[in-house]
Design a protein around this motif. Structure first.
Motif, PDB file in Angstrom:
ATOM      1  N   ARG A  21       0.868  -1.175   0.000  1.00  0.00           N
ATOM      2  CA  ARG A  21       0.000   0.000   0.000  1.00  0.00           C
ATOM      3  C   ARG A  21       0.900   1.219   0.000  1.00  0.00           C
ATOM      4  NH1 ARG A  21      -3.439   3.116   4.081  1.00  0.00           N
ATOM      5  NH2 ARG A  21      -5.040   3.994   2.725  1.00  0.00           N
ATOM      6  N   HIS A  22       0.745   2.026  -1.026  1.00  0.00           N
ATOM      7  CA  HIS A  22       1.590   3.218  -1.209  1.00  0.00           C
ATOM      8  C   HIS A  22       3.070   2.844  -1.133  1.00  0.00           C
ATOM      9  CE1 HIS A  22      -1.907   5.736  -1.213  1.00  0.00           C
ATOM     10  NE2 HIS A  22      -2.269   5.312  -0.009  1.00  0.00           N
ATOM     11  N   ASN A  23       3.429   1.776  -1.838  1.00  0.00           N
ATOM     12  CA  ASN A  23       4.802   1.283  -1.954  1.00  0.00           C
ATOM     13  C   ASN A  23       5.403   0.793  -0.644  1.00  0.00           C
ATOM     14  OD1 ASN A  23       4.883   1.789  -4.720  1.00  0.00           O
ATOM     15  ND2 ASN A  23       5.445   3.920  -4.361  1.00  0.00           N
ATOM     16  N   ARG A  24       4.578   0.504   0.341  1.00  0.00           N
ATOM     17  CA  ARG A  24       5.059  -0.053   1.603  1.00  0.00           C
ATOM     18  C   ARG A  24       4.448  -1.430   1.783  1.00  0.00           C
ATOM     19  NH1 ARG A  24       5.089   4.071   6.405  1.00  0.00           N
ATOM     20  NH2 ARG A  24       7.051   3.042   6.791  1.00  0.00           N
ATOM     21  N   PRO A  25       5.229  -2.424   2.188  1.00  0.00           N
ATOM     22  CA  PRO A  25       4.691  -3.779   2.314  1.00  0.00           C
ATOM     23  C   PRO A  25       3.578  -3.859   3.352  1.00  0.00           C
ATOM     24  CG  PRO A  25       6.994  -3.696   3.017  1.00  0.00           C
ATOM     25  CD  PRO A  25       6.628  -2.330   2.542  1.00  0.00           C
ATOM     26  N   ALA A  26       2.474  -4.492   2.973  1.00  0.00           N
ATOM     27  CA  ALA A  26       1.362  -4.696   3.899  1.00  0.00           C
ATOM     28  C   ALA A  26       1.315  -6.145   4.357  1.00  0.00           C
ATOM     29  CB  ALA A  26       0.046  -4.302   3.251  1.00  0.00           C
ATOM     30  N   THR A  27       1.474  -7.098   3.432  1.00  0.00           N
ATOM     31  CA  THR A  27       1.502  -8.509   3.790  1.00  0.00           C
ATOM     32  C   THR A  27       2.069  -9.323   2.641  1.00  0.00           C
ATOM     33  OG1 THR A  27       0.226 -10.293   4.796  1.00  0.00           O
ATOM     34  CG2 THR A  27      -0.801  -9.125   2.982  1.00  0.00           C
ATOM     35  N   THR A  28       2.469 -10.544   2.961  1.00  0.00           N
ATOM     36  CA  THR A  28       2.946 -11.495   1.964  1.00  0.00           C
ATOM     37  C   THR A  28       2.192 -12.793   2.174  1.00  0.00           C
ATOM     38  OG1 THR A  28       5.135 -10.475   2.002  1.00  0.00           O
ATOM     39  CG2 THR A  28       4.962 -12.665   1.032  1.00  0.00           C
ATOM     40  N   LEU A  29       1.650 -13.338   1.101  1.00  0.00           N
ATOM     41  CA  LEU A  29       0.881 -14.584   1.164  1.00  0.00           C
ATOM     42  C   LEU A  29       1.649 -15.675   0.441  1.00  0.00           C
ATOM     43  CD1 LEU A  29      -2.553 -13.031   0.185  1.00  0.00           C
ATOM     44  CD2 LEU A  29      -1.735 -13.520   2.492  1.00  0.00           C
ATOM     45  N   HIS A  30       1.568 -16.897   0.964  1.00  0.00           N
ATOM     46  CA  HIS A  30       2.277 -18.034   0.387  1.00  0.00           C
ATOM     47  C   HIS A  30       1.302 -19.184   0.173  1.00  0.00           C
ATOM     48  CE1 HIS A  30       6.096 -16.150   1.533  1.00  0.00           C
ATOM     49  NE2 HIS A  30       5.508 -15.878   2.684  1.00  0.00           N
ATOM     50  N   MET A  51      -8.129  -6.519  -1.121  1.00  0.00           N
ATOM     51  CA  MET A  51      -6.763  -6.382  -0.613  1.00  0.00           C
ATOM     52  C   MET A  51      -6.759  -5.792   0.791  1.00  0.00           C
ATOM     53  SD  MET A  51      -4.509  -5.393  -3.934  1.00  0.00           S
ATOM     54  CE  MET A  51      -5.716  -4.480  -4.885  1.00  0.00           C
ATOM     55  N   ALA A  52      -7.640  -4.832   1.069  1.00  0.00           N
ATOM     56  CA  ALA A  52      -7.717  -4.255   2.413  1.00  0.00           C
ATOM     57  C   ALA A  52      -8.130  -5.315   3.425  1.00  0.00           C
ATOM     58  CB  ALA A  52      -8.704  -3.100   2.427  1.00  0.00           C
ATOM     59  N   ARG A  53      -9.055  -6.167   3.060  1.00  0.00           N
ATOM     60  CA  ARG A  53      -9.512  -7.214   3.971  1.00  0.00           C
ATOM     61  C   ARG A  53      -8.428  -8.258   4.211  1.00  0.00           C
ATOM     62  NH1 ARG A  53     -11.921 -11.772   2.926  1.00  0.00           N
ATOM     63  NH2 ARG A  53     -12.541 -11.223   0.825  1.00  0.00           N
ATOM     64  N   TRP A  54      -7.703  -8.639   3.171  1.00  0.00           N
ATOM     65  CA  TRP A  54      -6.661  -9.662   3.312  1.00  0.00           C
ATOM     66  C   TRP A  54      -5.455  -9.146   4.092  1.00  0.00           C
ATOM     67  CZ3 TRP A  54      -5.903 -14.805   1.894  1.00  0.00           C
ATOM     68  CH2 TRP A  54      -7.008 -15.427   1.319  1.00  0.00           C
ATOM     69  N   THR A  55      -5.237  -7.861   4.100  1.00  0.00           N
ATOM     70  CA  THR A  55      -4.091  -7.336   4.845  1.00  0.00           C
ATOM     71  C   THR A  55      -4.396  -7.212   6.330  1.00  0.00           C
ATOM     72  OG1 THR A  55      -4.742  -5.077   4.339  1.00  0.00           O
ATOM     73  CG2 THR A  55      -3.103  -6.096   2.913  1.00  0.00           C
ATOM     74  N   GLY A  56      -5.648  -7.239   6.705  1.00  0.00           N
ATOM     75  CA  GLY A  56      -6.011  -7.188   8.123  1.00  0.00           C
ATOM     76  C   GLY A  56      -5.745  -5.833   8.724  1.00  0.00           C
ATOM     77  N   ASN A  57      -4.958  -5.788   9.767  1.00  0.00           N
ATOM     78  CA  ASN A  57      -4.687  -4.539  10.485  1.00  0.00           C
ATOM     79  C   ASN A  57      -3.468  -3.853   9.899  1.00  0.00           C
ATOM     80  OD1 ASN A  57      -6.812  -4.960  12.259  1.00  0.00           O
ATOM     81  ND2 ASN A  57      -5.553  -6.222  13.582  1.00  0.00           N
ATOM     82  N   TYR A  58      -3.553  -3.509   8.628  1.00  0.00           N
ATOM     83  CA  TYR A  58      -2.389  -2.946   7.958  1.00  0.00           C
ATOM     84  C   TYR A  58      -2.034  -1.562   8.449  1.00  0.00           C
ATOM     85  CZ  TYR A  58      -5.765  -0.260   5.304  1.00  0.00           C
ATOM     86  OH  TYR A  58      -6.765   0.583   4.950  1.00  0.00           O
ATOM     87  N   LYS A  59      -2.975  -0.831   9.036  1.00  0.00           N
ATOM     88  CA  LYS A  59      -2.676   0.514   9.511  1.00  0.00           C
ATOM     89  C   LYS A  59      -2.033   0.502  10.888  1.00  0.00           C
ATOM     90  CE  LYS A  59      -5.877   3.398   7.042  1.00  0.00           C
ATOM     91  NZ  LYS A  59      -6.914   4.402   7.149  1.00  0.00           N
TER      92      LYS A  59
END
Length: 74
Positions: A21-30, A51-59
């Motif tokens: 998000r805005h060029n900052r890593p939010a999550t990685t999925l495998h 994407m917002a839902r899959w990242t969870g508490n990204y903020k």
């Protein structure tokens, strides 16, 4: 209320998906989670919400720093 924006995902040949998000890593999925994400995001009417839902508490992530600030100590 405006929806989330600024999310981008990159699917790699190794089966890994990186969401930023805005060029900052939010999550990685495998593995299986990455495959489920790709299926869902390609069929969704608004991929930003997926994407917002899959990242969870990204903020989050600055709570510890804020807690240690002198203004917030008790």
């Amino acid at each position: 209320m405006p929806g989330p924006s600024g999310f981008v995902y990159e699917a790699h040949a190794t089966g890994t998906v990186r969401i930023t998000r805005h060029n900052r890593p939010a999550t990685t999925l495998h593995g299986d989670r990455a495959a489920r994400f790709l299926t869902e995001v390609t069929t969704a009417p608004d991929p930003q919400f997926v994407m917002a839902r899959w990242t969870g508490n990204y903020k989050r992530g600055n709570e510890r720093t804020a807690r240690d600030h002198p203004r917030n100590r008790r």
